[in-house]
Enzyme design. Structure first.
Site, PDB file in Angstrom:
ATOM      1  N   ASP A 186      27.512  -2.972  13.569  1.00 32.20           N
ATOM      2  CA  ASP A 186      28.948  -2.734  13.436  1.00 32.20           C
ATOM      3  C   ASP A 186      29.233  -1.284  13.782  1.00 32.20           C
ATOM      4  O   ASP A 186      28.591  -0.373  13.236  1.00 32.20           O
ATOM      5  CB  ASP A 186      29.419  -3.041  12.014  1.00 32.20           C
ATOM      6  CG  ASP A 186      30.914  -2.807  11.844  1.00 32.20           C
ATOM      7  OD1 ASP A 186      31.684  -3.341  12.664  1.00 32.20           O
ATOM      8  OD2 ASP A 186      31.307  -2.070  10.918  1.00 32.20           O
ATOM      9  N   GLU A 271      30.087  -5.964  18.805  1.00 31.34           N
ATOM     10  CA  GLU A 271      31.457  -6.371  19.115  1.00 31.34           C
ATOM     11  C   GLU A 271      31.858  -5.808  20.469  1.00 31.34           C
ATOM     12  O   GLU A 271      31.493  -4.674  20.810  1.00 31.34           O
ATOM     13  CB  GLU A 271      32.422  -5.854  18.036  1.00 31.34           C
ATOM     14  CG  GLU A 271      32.334  -6.610  16.723  1.00 31.34           C
ATOM     15  CD  GLU A 271      33.283  -6.052  15.676  1.00 31.34           C
ATOM     16  OE1 GLU A 271      34.163  -6.789  15.213  1.00 31.34           O
ATOM     17  OE2 GLU A 271      33.140  -4.868  15.326  1.00 31.34           O
ATOM     18  N   ASP A 352      31.210  -1.680   6.178  1.00 30.27           N
ATOM     19  CA  ASP A 352      30.547  -1.773   7.480  1.00 30.27           C
ATOM     20  C   ASP A 352      29.309  -2.668   7.438  1.00 30.27           C
ATOM     21  O   ASP A 352      29.006  -3.367   8.399  1.00 30.27           O
ATOM     22  CB  ASP A 352      30.166  -0.375   7.983  1.00 30.27           C
ATOM     23  CG  ASP A 352      31.391   0.486   8.301  1.00 30.27           C
ATOM     24  OD1 ASP A 352      32.449  -0.100   8.600  1.00 30.27           O
ATOM     25  OD2 ASP A 352      31.288   1.721   8.255  1.00 30.27           O
TER      26      ASP A 352
END
Length: 370
Positions: A186, A271, A352
């Site tokens: 992340d 991501e 996170d």
């Protein structure tokens, strides 16, 4: 077949430096000349797309009669300037990029030349380049014997250092490693990333932030110097060296972190973030630029690919931060200031770390569909 580039430091003589400066200038001149002609053609036929596509692209040879000094430099470097401009136009017409812009002296100074009849060769401590002949090179690692040199890009930094990037081609049979160890990452504004295994952070040192005070001082001194004077040039070099040091520290850290991950895991899930949009929308420009997440994912991608491993990018709209990694409940309201994720089921974790676990699970789901 696969490609790999090797970058080395060059130490040209004064005479070679002069020829390099001429080559950089000629490449820029030819590029701008061709762009001017193309702009005129575009303005003339922009309403008639079919006629515009039929127009012939100008070539460097066209200018050599009028500008005889273009013959002094490597002709392949000029030919590559034409190829680069053609690519820029293709990208523009396909909607992938904006209209090509003119090059100026302040932009990156570089040129590319190709291998033709053994004109580029690596010798003992030297590299043979067209027009330059033998240039001293600091070859800190060997290029494997099965790698074939295809082209070279010579560049000069703002601090006056010269580098050559040697593009090689080699046979790379597709290797697919069995996926066993998977990790989710992340993006973290403070420490680059948080992993899904133990919530471990990369602890990125934020080199730009560390040097900000010193950089501001040196730039303040530069602003007081008379532009173009010897003291101005001396101070400009100090600022440029500081920027170069920050860039090198950042690149070194990102290479080492990506290497650690590739060595340990068979698949990395991240991501697919729009960093430019994030920096503009959330006013985190300095932090986003300092982290260099885009550079990090690029390093991660090619390192994994070389070893037959996978990099999976999940949708940026996937609610990784708002989903509970314990029960799967999605919290619709979760502000950026909340650094702890608290769920109704009683689960409490670092925001996170919770997101990285969800990213890993989504990656595993996508991996099953491949």
């Amino acid at each position: 077949m696969a490609n790999k580039a090797y970058k080395f430091r060059l130490y040209p003589t004064e005479e070679q430096e002069q020829l390099l400066a001429k080559t950089f200038g000629c490449v820029r001149f030819v590029y701008n000349k061709m762009l001017t002609e193309q702009q005129e053609t575009y303005e003339k036929y922009k309403d008639d797309k079919e006629t515009l596509k039929k127009q012939k692209f100008p070539t460097p040879a066209k200018y050599k009669k009028e500008f005889a000094w273009l013959k002094e430099v490597d002709s392949l470097a000029l030919a590559n300037a034409q190829i680069n401009l053609q690519k820029a136009y293709t990208n523009f017409f396909s909607g992938r990029a904006e209209f090509p812009k003119f090059k100026n002296r302040k932009a990156r100074q570089s040129y590319t030349t190709n291998v033709v009849n053994g004109n580029i060769m690596l010798l003992d401590g030297y590299i043979k380049l067209p027009k330059l002949k033998l240039v001293k090179i600091k070859q800190h690692r060997e290029i494997p014997s099965h790698h074939i040199i295809k082209s070279c890009t010579v560049s000069r930094t703002k601090t006056g250092k010269y580098y050559v990037s040697i593009l090689t081609e080699y046979e790379h049979p597709p290797v697919q490693k069995e996926v066993q160890a998977v990790v989710g990452l992340d993006f973290s504004m403070n420490g680059l990333f948080v992993d899904s295994e133990k919530g471990k952070k990369a602890n990125y040192p934020r080199f730009y932030r560390q040097a900000l005070e010193k950089l501001a001082k040196e730039q303040r001194i530069l602003s007081r110097r008379k532009k173009g004077s010897s003291r101005w040039h001396k101070q400009r070099l100090k600022v440029a060296k500081l920027h170069e040091k920050i860039a090198n520290q950042r690149k070194d850290f990102l290479h080492k972190e990506s290497h650690k991950l590739v060595k340990r895991y068979d698949c990395v899930v991240i991501e697919d973030l729009n960093m430019k949009g994030m920096s503009q929308a959330l006013h985190f420009g300095k932090s986003v630029a300092d982290n260099a997440w885009g550079m990090f994912t690029t390093f991660l991608g090619y390192k994994l690919e070389e070893q037959g491993k996978k990099l999976i990018k999940i949708d940026k709209w996937f609610p990784s931060s708002k989903t509970c990694s314990c029960c799967g409940q999605v919290k619709k309201s979760l502000s950026l200031s909340e650094r702890k994720f608290r769920c109704d089921c009683g689960f409490v974790a670092d925001r996170d770390w919770n997101a990285s676990i969800n990213i890993k699970r989504e990656g595993l789901r996508l991996l099953a569909l491949i």
